[in-house]
Design a protein around this motif. Structure first.
Motif, mmCIF file in Angstrom:
data_model
loop_
_atom_site.group_PDB
_atom_site.id
_atom_site.type_symbol
_atom_site.label_atom_id
_atom_site.label_comp_id
_atom_site.label_asym_id
_atom_site.label_seq_id
_atom_site.Cartn_x
_atom_site.Cartn_y
_atom_site.Cartn_z
ATOM 1 N N ALA A 1 86.364 44.474 37.706
ATOM 2 C CA ALA A 1 86.584 45.875 38.259
ATOM 3 C C ALA A 1 88.020 46.278 37.863
ATOM 4 O O ALA A 1 88.578 47.532 37.571
ATOM 5 C CB ALA A 1 85.952 46.285 39.412
ATOM 6 N N TRP B 1 88.935 46.589 34.380
ATOM 7 C CA TRP B 1 88.729 47.945 33.908
ATOM 8 C C TRP B 1 89.550 48.989 34.326
ATOM 9 O O TRP B 1 89.972 49.875 33.727
ATOM 10 C CB TRP B 1 87.235 48.331 34.198
ATOM 11 C CG TRP B 1 86.793 49.795 33.965
ATOM 12 C CD1 TRP B 1 87.067 50.934 34.917
ATOM 13 C CD2 TRP B 1 86.938 50.374 32.605
ATOM 14 N NE1 TRP B 1 86.596 52.102 34.305
ATOM 15 C CE2 TRP B 1 86.875 51.636 32.901
ATOM 16 C CE3 TRP B 1 86.949 49.989 31.195
ATOM 17 C CZ2 TRP B 1 86.696 52.857 31.632
ATOM 18 C CZ3 TRP B 1 86.976 50.997 30.339
ATOM 19 C CH2 TRP B 1 86.731 52.179 30.648
ATOM 20 N N ASP C 1 82.668 51.505 34.634
ATOM 21 C CA ASP C 1 83.274 50.325 35.193
ATOM 22 C C ASP C 1 83.207 49.229 34.480
ATOM 23 O O ASP C 1 82.337 49.245 33.445
ATOM 24 C CB ASP C 1 82.615 50.286 36.594
ATOM 25 C CG ASP C 1 83.729 49.432 37.714
ATOM 26 O OD1 ASP C 1 84.904 49.062 37.076
ATOM 27 O OD2 ASP C 1 83.501 49.399 38.725
ATOM 28 N N TYR D 1 80.488 54.117 40.170
ATOM 29 C CA TYR D 1 81.134 53.981 38.990
ATOM 30 C C TYR D 1 82.550 54.919 39.111
ATOM 31 O O TYR D 1 82.134 56.140 39.510
ATOM 32 C CB TYR D 1 80.469 54.438 38.015
ATOM 33 C CG TYR D 1 79.299 53.119 37.570
ATOM 34 C CD1 TYR D 1 79.483 52.044 36.860
ATOM 35 C CD2 TYR D 1 78.101 53.447 38.177
ATOM 36 C CE1 TYR D 1 78.649 51.345 36.555
ATOM 37 C CE2 TYR D 1 77.162 52.655 37.843
ATOM 38 C CZ TYR D 1 77.560 51.275 36.927
ATOM 39 O OH TYR D 1 76.560 50.473 36.821
#
Length: 161
Positions: free
Chosen positions: A50, A53, A91, A101
């Motif tokens: 995460a 991203w 995500d 998300y």
């Protein structure tokens, strides 16, 4: 936005070609394709955390050309987006609930890849980062989002609300 510039550029090339053709100078217009070349079948797509991203979403222009596996939920896939574009919250990891998300993202791809995808579908996609895209919102403002070229997309399960 980006597509208008490309169209205008093609018009300028056509006029230039016409001028050169009538002047007796040989000139061939370049072949223009709306779709980016597909990656080689051996292309590798990195899995993300995460946090990784979030760093890509913060500055997508710095990651142009990089390939990743992303997860998301479609937020718009209708006549306003057309057949080759959709919006989704994305995500680097899969979530159980749609609201988890974090990143509004624009995905582009072949109409055939998006033909069976509708709003609220959850998906897994192999993508290439195209950079950032600024577009007009329905209420008259502008927003900027990461733009991803979809190389493959699979609907997983309908998102929970």
């Amino acid at each position: 936005m980006k597509y208008r510039v490309i169209t205008a550029g093609i018009g300028i090339l056509a006029v230039l070609g016409l001028i050169l053709a009538t002047s007796g100078t040989a000139f061939a217009l370049p072949t223009v394709s709306a779709q980016a070349p597909r990656p080689a079948p051996t292309a590798e797509y990195e899995n993300l955390t995460a946090r990784e991203w979030a760093l890509i979403a913060k500055d997508p222009d710095a990651h142009t050309g990089e390939r990743y596996v992303v997860y998301g939920v479609v937020t718009q896939s209708d006549s306003a987006t057309g057949t080759e574009i959709l919006r989704a919250n994305v995500d680097g990891i899969r979530h159980v609930d749609a609201y988890e998300y974090p990143t509004n993202t624009v995905l582009t791809g072949d109409a055939s890849a998006f033909a069976k995808i509708v709003e609220d579908d959850s998906f897994t996609a192999k993508v290439e980062v195209s950079g950032s895209l600024t577009y007009e919102t329905q209420i008259g403002g502008e927003t900027t989002a990461p733009e991803l070229q979809v190389d493959s997309i699979t609907v997983t399960v309908p998102a929970s609300r």
